[in-house]
Enzyme design. Structure first.
Site, PDB file in Angstrom:
ATOM      1  N   SER A   1      -5.835  28.004 -29.916  1.00  0.00           N
ATOM      2  CA  SER A   1      -4.864  27.455 -30.869  1.00  0.00           C
ATOM      3  C   SER A   1      -4.063  28.597 -31.475  1.00  0.00           C
ATOM      4  O   SER A   1      -4.517  29.749 -31.481  1.00  0.00           O
ATOM      5  CB  SER A   1      -5.605  26.694 -31.975  1.00  0.00           C
ATOM      6  OG  SER A   1      -4.771  26.397 -33.065  1.00  0.00           O
TER       7      SER A   1
ATOM      8  N   TYR B   1     -11.768  26.905 -39.821  1.00  0.00           N
ATOM      9  CA  TYR B   1     -11.181  26.427 -38.572  1.00  0.00           C
ATOM     10  C   TYR B   1     -10.590  27.584 -37.773  1.00  0.00           C
ATOM     11  O   TYR B   1     -10.808  27.697 -36.559  1.00  0.00           O
ATOM     12  CB  TYR B   1     -10.107  25.374 -38.832  1.00  0.00           C
ATOM     13  CG  TYR B   1      -9.521  24.854 -37.545  1.00  0.00           C
ATOM     14  CD1 TYR B   1     -10.243  23.952 -36.762  1.00  0.00           C
ATOM     15  CD2 TYR B   1      -8.279  25.290 -37.093  1.00  0.00           C
ATOM     16  CE1 TYR B   1      -9.726  23.492 -35.559  1.00  0.00           C
ATOM     17  CE2 TYR B   1      -7.764  24.838 -35.893  1.00  0.00           C
ATOM     18  CZ  TYR B   1      -8.492  23.935 -35.126  1.00  0.00           C
ATOM     19  OH  TYR B   1      -7.985  23.485 -33.925  1.00  0.00           O
TER      20      TYR B   1
END
Length: 331
Positions: free
Chosen positions: A130, A154
Site C-alpha cells: 500500500s 496500519y
C-alpha cells in the site's frame, strides 16, 4: 502477453470476497483461469456472491493466519500464481485493534510467502502492499525507492509485509513482486466508513456526508478496474521472468483532498446542496500521500484507463443500483 496465458492457469486469490479480490477473481474467471479463492467470512452482499463467483471458483473456508491450510491449498490445487490481497484494510480498526491487524497483515503475509517457498509449481506471487507502507515522507510523490517508515498500526503492518515479501525474493528467490496502490474505489465496497462509498450512500439518502478528518488530507484514488489490470500486468510480466523481486506504485496521479473529492461526488450526484459534516476526529493519519507511477509505466507498460471522474461516474451508478435493489428487498 496474450490473455490466453490465463486459460486453465491455476490461480489462488486470498481475500477474494473483498473489493479488489472479487473484481480480480471475476477478471480471471472470465479469462478462463482455474481460480481457488480463500474465504474467511461469507458476506452475501459482496461482489463475490453478487457476481456469482462462488459458483465459478473453488472456495476454501479459512484465513491466511492458518499456515497449514495455505500449504495444503497450494499443493493440492497445484497453484502456479498467487494474488495475496487478503488484509485488514481499515486504518480506524487498526488503531483500535492493532493485534488483529498485525495477525492478518503481517503473519498472514509471511504464511503465504512461506507456503509459496515450499510450493514447487509456483511461478508468480503478487503481494498487495500500500502507499501507507511508506509512512510520512518529506518529498512527494512517493517513488519506489522512498524508505518504508510506517509509524502507526496500519502503516507499520503494510511496511512489515512489504519488507517480508522483498526478503523472500532476496533470500529464497520466491517469485514475488509487490504492489503499492492508493485508495481503491468502485462498486461493491461495503466498508461505508470509507470516503467514497460513505459519501455516495449519504448523498443517495439525502444526508450530509461525514468526514472524519479535517478534510485537508490529500490522497491517491485508483478505480478498481485499473487496479485489477495493474495486478494482471505485473503477474504477466512475472510469468515472462521479469519484474521478480520488484515493487511498483500504481496510481492515476490525480491526488485530491478529502473535501475536493466529496465536492466532486456531490456534483456528479447532483447534490451540491448537502455540505459535508467535518468531524476532525481522525487520528494516526498521514497528512498527504500520493504516488508516482512512472516505474510501472516504463517497465510494465501499464497506464490507468480511467481518470478520477470517469471512475466515479461508474461507481455512483453501481451504488445507485445496489441501494435501489436493497430497498426493493425490504419492501
Amino acid at each position: 502477453m496474450a490473455s490466453s496465458v490465463w486459460r486453465w492457469r491455476r490461480v489462488f486469490v486470498t481475500g477474494c470476497t473483498g473489493l479488489l479480490g472479487a473484481w480480480l477473481t471475476d477478471w480471471l474467471v472470465r479469462e478462463g483461469a482455474d481460480v481457488v479463492g480463500l474465504v474467511r467470512d461469507s458476506v452475501p452482499q459482496s461482489n463475490f456472491y453478487r457476481m456469482g463467483l462462488a459458483d465459478r471458483t473453488v472456495t476454501v473456508r479459512g484465513a491466511v493466519e492458518d499456515y497449514g491450510l495455505l500449504e495444503r491449498i497450494l499443493n493440492e490445487y497445484e497453484i502456479e500464481v498467487i494474488f495475496h490481497v487478503a488484509a485488514q484494510t481499515l486504518v480506524g480498526i487498526a488503531n483500535e485493534n492493532p493485534l488483529s491487524t498485525f495477525s492478518a497483515n503481517i503473519t498472514g503475509t509471511w504464511n503465504v510467502l512461506e507456503a509459496g517457498r515450499r510450493a514447487s509449481r509456483l511461478k508468480a506471487l503478487v503481494v498487495a502492499s500500500s502507499d501507507k507502507a511508506y509512512g510520512s515522507a518529506a518529498q512527494l510523490p512517493y517513488h519506489e525507492d522512498t524508505p518504508l517508515v510506517g509509524r502507526h498500526p496500519y502503516d507499520v503492518s503494510k511496511s512489515c509485509a512489504d519488507l517480508i515479501a522483498q526478503m523472500y525474493w532476496h533470500s529464497y528467490k520466491v517469485p514475488v513482486a509487490v504492489t503499492r496502490c492508493g485508495n481503491f474505489y468502485g462498486g461493491g465496497d461495503l466498508n461505508f466508513n470509507r470516503l467514497v462509498p460513505g459519501t455516495i450512500r449519504s448523498l443517495y439518502d439525502g444526508q450530509r456526508p461525514i468526514i472524519r478528518s479535517d478534510g485537508t488530507l490529500r490522497r491517491d484514488y485508483i478505480y478498481i478496474k485499473d487496479a485489477v489490470l495493474a495486478y494482471i500486468f505485473l503477474a504477466e510480466k512475472m510469468l515472462e521472468g521479469q519484474a521478480l523481486g520488484e515493487a511498483y506504485n500504481f496510481s492515476n496521479e490525480q491526488p485530491m483532498t478529502v473535501l475536493e473529492l466529496t465536492a466532486l461526488i456531490g456534483r456528479l450526484m447532483g447534490r451540491t446542496d448537502l455540505e459535508p459534516v467535518v468531524l476532525n476526529t481522525a487520528t494516526n493519519e498521514i497528512p498527504h500521500q500520493y504516488l508516482s507511477a512512472e516505474k510501472a509505466r516504463q517497465e510494465l507498460g501499464w497506464k490507468p484507463q480511467y481518470m478520477l471522474e470517469q471512475g466515479l461516474v461508474e461507481t455512483i451508478a453501481a451504488y445507485r443500483e445496489f441501494f435501489t435493489q436493497q430497498r426493493g428487498n425490504l419492501q
